[in-house]
Design an enzyme around this catalytic site. Structure first.
Site, mmCIF file in Angstrom:
data_model
loop_
_atom_site.group_PDB
_atom_site.id
_atom_site.type_symbol
_atom_site.label_atom_id
_atom_site.label_comp_id
_atom_site.label_asym_id
_atom_site.label_seq_id
_atom_site.Cartn_x
_atom_site.Cartn_y
_atom_site.Cartn_z
ATOM 1 N N TYR A 143 -16.915 -27.247 62.814
ATOM 2 C CA TYR A 143 -17.340 -27.207 64.301
ATOM 3 C C TYR A 143 -17.913 -25.938 64.642
ATOM 4 O O TYR A 143 -17.121 -24.840 64.582
ATOM 5 C CB TYR A 143 -15.891 -27.265 65.235
ATOM 6 C CG TYR A 143 -16.409 -27.698 66.734
ATOM 7 C CD1 TYR A 143 -17.060 -26.698 67.518
ATOM 8 C CD2 TYR A 143 -15.874 -28.746 67.179
ATOM 9 C CE1 TYR A 143 -17.244 -26.653 68.954
ATOM 10 C CE2 TYR A 143 -15.867 -28.838 68.715
ATOM 11 C CZ TYR A 143 -16.602 -27.975 69.451
ATOM 12 O OH TYR A 143 -17.034 -28.369 70.660
ATOM 13 N N GLU B 282 -13.016 -37.034 69.732
ATOM 14 C CA GLU B 282 -12.035 -36.107 70.187
ATOM 15 C C GLU B 282 -11.170 -36.234 71.210
ATOM 16 O O GLU B 282 -11.807 -36.532 72.354
ATOM 17 C CB GLU B 282 -12.704 -34.725 70.309
ATOM 18 C CG GLU B 282 -13.389 -34.027 68.942
ATOM 19 C CD GLU B 282 -13.873 -32.742 69.378
ATOM 20 O OE1 GLU B 282 -13.587 -32.111 70.656
ATOM 21 O OE2 GLU B 282 -14.569 -32.209 68.399
ATOM 22 N N ASP C 70 -11.450 -23.107 76.896
ATOM 23 C CA ASP C 70 -12.015 -24.132 77.629
ATOM 24 C C ASP C 70 -12.438 -23.442 78.942
ATOM 25 O O ASP C 70 -11.620 -22.757 79.605
ATOM 26 C CB ASP C 70 -11.124 -25.319 77.890
ATOM 27 C CG ASP C 70 -10.768 -26.211 76.627
ATOM 28 O OD1 ASP C 70 -11.810 -26.340 76.078
ATOM 29 O OD2 ASP C 70 -9.604 -26.438 76.261
#
Length: 262
Positions: free
Chosen positions: A168, A44, A55
């Site tokens: 994911y 990634e 994040d």
């Protein structure tokens, strides 16, 4: 370069994440090549953005460093196009704003031109981005979707039916780099997701040690490690590219051993 499906055919995968341009794009290219040589299943590559909402502080700081070093989308594509002979598929991970600014069709075209296999956009749900994701799929750029522990069964079914490449699976309710992860109920969480899709499942967020890899690997097809690698890059950046690559190599090798141990 293998396809994403071919990568999973080889067994359980380690999926390392790095932020493009942190500390610079030349170092990013060297790390990608090293990760591929070590046996990373998929790599990634983060597209830095000023407001990466999913994040944590470690990757936020990496994005800021990358932007400060002059990293742009065209430069990321240029860097990727110069890397030859990779085995691991590349998945670009980032946010929709820079893609919209670049131009969605131009982004898909240029990503494919430098052999990018997939794209993962945490702030663009599958149903809100249907037009973009349909374009990606029709052109051969695999859209990767995310689910979380509190995604209900109805929505899991909707996502599972359109999922391609892999899903994911966020390991906890939080942000990347969360030291709590992964949650204790990974087995039941993965079993629930599997009832809604046939694609492989990759688990990410908070997996920062070989011990955590060993704990979750029976239940997943891939394990994503990001913040722990990005932290090493930040800590070793003052020592230069060689030191960064060596330290990342040692760290990732320990994760690969944990993943491969019987």
């Amino acid at each position: 370069m293998r396809t994403i499906a071919e990568a999973f055919d080889s067994g359980k995968l380690l999926i390392p994440y790095i932020c493009a341009g942190d500390p610079n794009l030349h170092t990013t290219a060297q790390i990608i090549k090293e990760l591929d040589k070590l046996g990373a299943g998929i790599i990634e590559v983060g597209m830095p953005f000023s407001d990466p909402l999913a994040d944590g502080p470690i990757i936020q700081a990496a994005s800021q460093r990358a932007l400060a070093s002059g990293t742009t989308m065209p430069k990321i594509f240029e860097m990727l196009s110069e890397i030859k002979g990779l085995s691991a598929p590349i998945v670009l991970m980032g946010y929709i704003n820079p893609i919209m600014k670049y131009g969605e069709s131009s982004f898909v075209r240029d990503a494919l031109a430098c052999n990018v296999s997939g794209v993962l956009i945490p702030d663009l749900p599958f149903d809100e981005g249907k037009e973009f994701y349909d374009m990606c799929a029709s052109e051969g750029l695999c859209p990767i979707y995310m689910v979380t522990p509190n995604t209900d069964d109805e929505r899991l079914g909707q996502i599972g039916r359109v999922a391609k490449g892999f899903l994911y699976c966020v390991s906890l309710l939080g942000i990347t780099g969360d030291a709590r992860g992964p949650i204790d109920e990974i087995k039941s969480y993965m079993e629930r997701v599997r009832t809604h899709t046939s694609v492989p499942l990759a688990l990410g967020f908070g997996i920062d040690s070989p011990e955590k890899v060993k704990a979750v690997k029976p239940y997943v097809d891939g394990i994503v490690v990001g913040s722990a690698i990005v932290k090493i890059i930040a800590e070793k950046s003052a020592l230069g590219e060689g030191a960064i690559k060596d330290e990342v190599s040692t760290f990732v090798s320990s994760f690969l051993r944990a993943l491969r141990e019987q």
